[in-house]
Design a protein around this motif. Structure first.
Motif, PDB file in Angstrom:
ATOM      1  N   ALA A  30     -38.661  56.869  66.000  1.00 17.00           N
ATOM      2  CA  ALA A  30     -40.010  56.779  65.434  1.00 17.00           C
ATOM      3  C   ALA A  30     -40.988  56.175  66.427  1.00 17.00           C
ATOM      4  N   TYR A  31     -40.565  55.098  67.101  1.00 17.97           N
ATOM      5  CA  TYR A  31     -41.474  54.437  68.048  1.00 17.97           C
ATOM      6  C   TYR A  31     -41.757  55.332  69.254  1.00 17.97           C
ATOM      7  N   GLU A  32     -40.737  55.995  69.767  1.00 16.60           N
ATOM      8  CA  GLU A  32     -40.935  56.883  70.915  1.00 16.60           C
ATOM      9  C   GLU A  32     -41.889  58.021  70.565  1.00 16.60           C
ATOM     10  N   ASP A  33     -41.777  58.517  69.332  1.00 15.22           N
ATOM     11  CA  ASP A  33     -42.678  59.577  68.882  1.00 15.22           C
ATOM     12  C   ASP A  33     -44.125  59.083  68.872  1.00 15.22           C
ATOM     13  N   ILE A  34     -44.335  57.868  68.337  1.00 11.58           N
ATOM     14  CA  ILE A  34     -45.683  57.309  68.273  1.00 11.58           C
ATOM     15  C   ILE A  34     -46.201  56.980  69.672  1.00 11.58           C
ATOM     16  N   HIS A  35     -45.323  56.440  70.510  1.00 13.53           N
ATOM     17  CA  HIS A  35     -45.723  56.058  71.868  1.00 13.53           C
ATOM     18  C   HIS A  35     -46.092  57.282  72.700  1.00 13.53           C
ATOM     19  N   SER A  36     -45.513  58.435  72.389  1.00 16.40           N
ATOM     20  CA  SER A  36     -45.840  59.652  73.130  1.00 16.40           C
ATOM     21  C   SER A  36     -47.211  60.197  72.735  1.00 16.40           C
ATOM     22  N   THR A  37     -47.739  59.693  71.621  1.00 14.40           N
ATOM     23  CA  THR A  37     -49.041  60.159  71.129  1.00 14.40           C
ATOM     24  C   THR A  37     -50.180  59.231  71.538  1.00 14.40           C
ATOM     25  N   PHE A  38     -49.927  57.921  71.500  1.00  9.88           N
ATOM     26  CA  PHE A  38     -50.972  56.939  71.775  1.00  9.88           C
ATOM     27  C   PHE A  38     -50.684  56.173  73.062  1.00  9.88           C
ATOM     28  N   SER A  39     -51.748  55.737  73.717  1.00 16.97           N
ATOM     29  CA  SER A  39     -51.611  54.900  74.909  1.00 16.97           C
ATOM     30  C   SER A  39     -51.205  53.491  74.492  1.00 16.97           C
ATOM     31  N   ASP A  40     -50.760  52.685  75.449  1.00 20.91           N
ATOM     32  CA  ASP A  40     -50.383  51.295  75.156  1.00 20.91           C
ATOM     33  C   ASP A  40     -51.569  50.534  74.563  1.00 20.91           C
ATOM     34  N   GLU A  41     -52.758  50.795  75.067  1.00 23.85           N
ATOM     35  CA  GLU A  41     -53.951  50.114  74.564  1.00 23.85           C
ATOM     36  C   GLU A  41     -54.224  50.500  73.110  1.00 23.85           C
ATOM     37  N   SER A  42     -54.082  51.781  72.792  1.00 27.27           N
ATOM     38  CA  SER A  42     -54.306  52.242  71.414  1.00 27.27           C
ATOM     39  C   SER A  42     -53.266  51.662  70.469  1.00 27.27           C
TER      40      SER A  42
END
Length: 335
Positions: free
Chosen positions: A114-126
């Motif tokens: 789940a986290y990898e999926d979200i991280h692939s969509t948003f930048s670290d700042e977002s």
């Protein structure tokens, strides 16, 4: 998909007609350069052969449990899809980052997926900015997009999807060109869904816009609890009576599937129903009622009530069948 709209494909050198919805799915799943093995009931089972259907349905547990992944095909994308998938990921982030790990583990969520999926969509700042987002932070447009994704897609109402999800080792949502792990959706559902209906002062008026999709929302966590229990080391015993509760407001082309479509979820060894599509629906419903009596030694199933609303009784012909008055009309039950 609409069974009246069909297109041809070639299977083992022979022409097979499939729905336009399935054809769109196959085009999306086709690998550009390699072979891909898929099992699709509409293609792999001769739907016109009652004996073959009866035999194959008995193998459903084995098929789904041994599959590498189950694909949840929601249909082709529309103007709402991108916004809806983005909104789901925004809300899913808060439970992942803030919920107790044991709590997530109890739900059977693959935290890393789940986290990898979200991280692939948003930048670290977002991700830092979205870490505390809740439903009330969504815009009205995002709320409408979610409603269209959950309420207006036929997949969510089908009876067969229950066993497909519960038995799957892993599942992926696909809507056109957009994909998402099932674990991300469940993380999204870890938020308190009731907030949608009670936040009267929400700047987005979500309680009005999301209420039509509320039933679908609340059914998803229950499905995940059932899925997590099925994949735990000690599978809890589940009888036919408990399992029948899952067919409320579910749809299927063949009414017998309201029973046969959930049999793979029954873990109680005393249940004795064998799929047989040569039996008429009235016989299948009557035999199911008898099994409920014999399995539990009581008449509790008589508490099942049928909806009297015409819009909730799409299969009126059942009332004209020679079916005993004590047998529930499973196409319109309310628990």
């Amino acid at each position: 998909g609409d069974s009246s709209l069909r297109v041809p494909i070639i299977v083992d050198g022979k022409k097979v007609l499939i729905t336009t919805n399935l054809y769109a799915c196959l085009k999306r799943l086709r690998h550009p350069s390699e072979s891909r093995i898929l099992w699709i009931d509409a293609v792999c089972i001769d739907q016109s052969n009652p004996a073959e259907r009866s035999a194959q349905v008995q193998l459903m547990t084995q098929i789904y449990q041994q599959s590498t992944r189950v694909v949840v095909w929601l249909g082709e994308e529309d103007d709402y899809t991108n916004k809806a998938f983005t909104a789901i990921r925004k809300i899913a982030l808060h439970p992942i980052l803030n919920a107790d790990k044991d709590e997530i583990k109890d739900l059977g969520i693959d935290y890393n997926a789940a986290y990898e999926d979200i991280h692939s969509t948003f930048s670290d700042e977002s991700i830092l900015q979205l870490a505390n987002w809740k439903f009330s932070d969504l815009s009205a447009e995002e709320a409408i997009a979610l409603e269209n994704t959950f309420k207006l897609r036929a997949w969510w109402t089908r009876v067969w999807v229950i066993q497909e999800l519960v038995l799957a080792r892993a599942a992926t949502l696909i809507c056109g060109s957009f994909t998402m792990p099932w674990d991300t959706l469940i993380s999204f559902m870890c938020q308190d869904v009731s907030d949608i209906l009670i936040e009267e002062d929400s700047k987005t008026s979500l309680n009005d816009k999301m209420e039509p999709a509320f039933r679908t929302f609340t059914a998803i966590p229950s499905l995940q609890f059932l899925r997590a229990g099925r994949h735990s080391p000690n599978v809890a015993e589940q009888g036919l009576d408990e399992t029948m509760g899952w067919i409320e407001e579910r749809q299927c082309t063949d009414l017998r599937d309201l029973v046969y479509g959930i049999l793979s979820l029954v873990t109680f060894s005393g249940t004795r129903i064998v799929p047989d599509y040569q039996k008429p629906t009235s016989v299948v419903f009557t035999e199911t009622a008898r099994v409920l009596i014999e399995e539990h030694g009581n008449l509790d199933f008589l508490c099942i009530r049928n909806s009297d609303e015409p819009t909730k009784r799409p299969y009126k012909w059942l009332n004209k069948c020679q079916i005993p008055s004590w047998v529930p009309d499973y196409s319109a039950i309310r628990y």
